[in-house]
Design an enzyme around this catalytic site. Structure first.
Site: not given
Length: 268
Positions: A75-76, A222
């Site tokens: 993610d991100d 992440h």
């Protein structure tokens, strides 16, 4: 239907019954009203905060019973420094993963988004602006944010993503309505690395993930810090995680493998 959703429906019915009783017969004691309100609030908040409960939205949080392999998800990102390093590590291990990217970051680094796809990985939306108050936004704002991310990613890659992971993993009925209308599959996780904090320790992150590696697991990692203000612990933890996969003879697969399998299982 998920047990948490059944509980929510029952709690809602109970709350309406309590209101009807108060209108038709008379007010119930204050302590009963306050207790019911507190219980209902706790149930709703647990559904908002925990995607794995699937209280408000259908979500793929692990593979079907006959799933093979582990789905690593990131993610991100994208981040111009950290994401390429993650991609290189995955390439060397011959592991495919799924990246839930933030729309505004994708706009800033379209070449990295294209590289993710070119290397055979799967792309999903993590919203456009990634507001921490995403679950508090009105329906129109939720739709505008998600749609904007989809437009950005389609412009960069030529394909509109079908996967979505809500920012912070929070959901509610408004978010559920929008993703249903946009025909998106919501993806959660069964193993959380807890690697997003600046204070996260790579060794502990790796140990936490490796303990949860099994067929059908979906791992939340992440490839970038939310605000790009530190190196994500997953970067240091990933070599040990990939070694853990190899030691258990587990393949690294795209989340789409599990999504398709879950649909077939549900149709059976």
């Amino acid at each position: 239907m998920p047990p948490a959703r059944i509980l929510f429906y029952m709690a809602t019915f109970g709350a309406l019954a309590l209101v009807a009783r108060s209108l038709l017969i008379g007010p119930v004691p204050t302590w009963i009203t306050l207790s019911a309100l507190a219980a209902y609030t706790a149930i709703v908040m647990s559904g908002v905060l925990s995607l794995r409960l699937r209280m408000f939205v259908d979500a793929v949080c692990r593979g079907p019973d006959d799933a093979r392999g582990v789905a690593l998800t990131f993610d991100d990102g994208p981040n111009r420094t950290h994401t390429p390093k993650v991609l290189d590590l995955l390439d060397r291990a011959k592991v495919k993963a799924t990246f839930f990217v933030i729309g505004k970051k994708a706009e800033a680094h379209p070449e990295i988004v294209r590289d993710i796809v070119a290397r055979g990985h799967t792309l999903g939306s993590h919203g456009y602006a990634h507001p921490r108050t995403f679950a508090m936004l009105p329906t129109s704002a939720v739709r505008a944010d998600i749609e904007r991310s989809l437009v950005v990613l389609e412009k960069i890659t030529g394909r509109k993503p079908t996967l979505f992971r809500p920012p912070i993993g929070h959901t509610n009925p408004r978010i559920a309505k929008v993703v249903d209308e946009l025909e998106l599959t919501v993806v959660g996780w069964s193993v959380r690395a807890i690697d997003g904090l600046a204070s996260a320790d790579a060794t502990k992150v790796a140990a936490r993930v490796v303990r949860g590696l099994e067929d059908g697991a979906i791992v939340l990692l992440h490839d970038a810090a939310e605000r790009d203000d530190h190196v994500p612990a997953s970067l240091g933890a990933l070599p040990a995680i990939l070694e853990g996969l190899q030691a258990r003879n587990l393949a690294g697969v795209a989340v789409t493998d599990f999504v398709e399998g879950s649909r077939e299982e549900g149709a059976a």
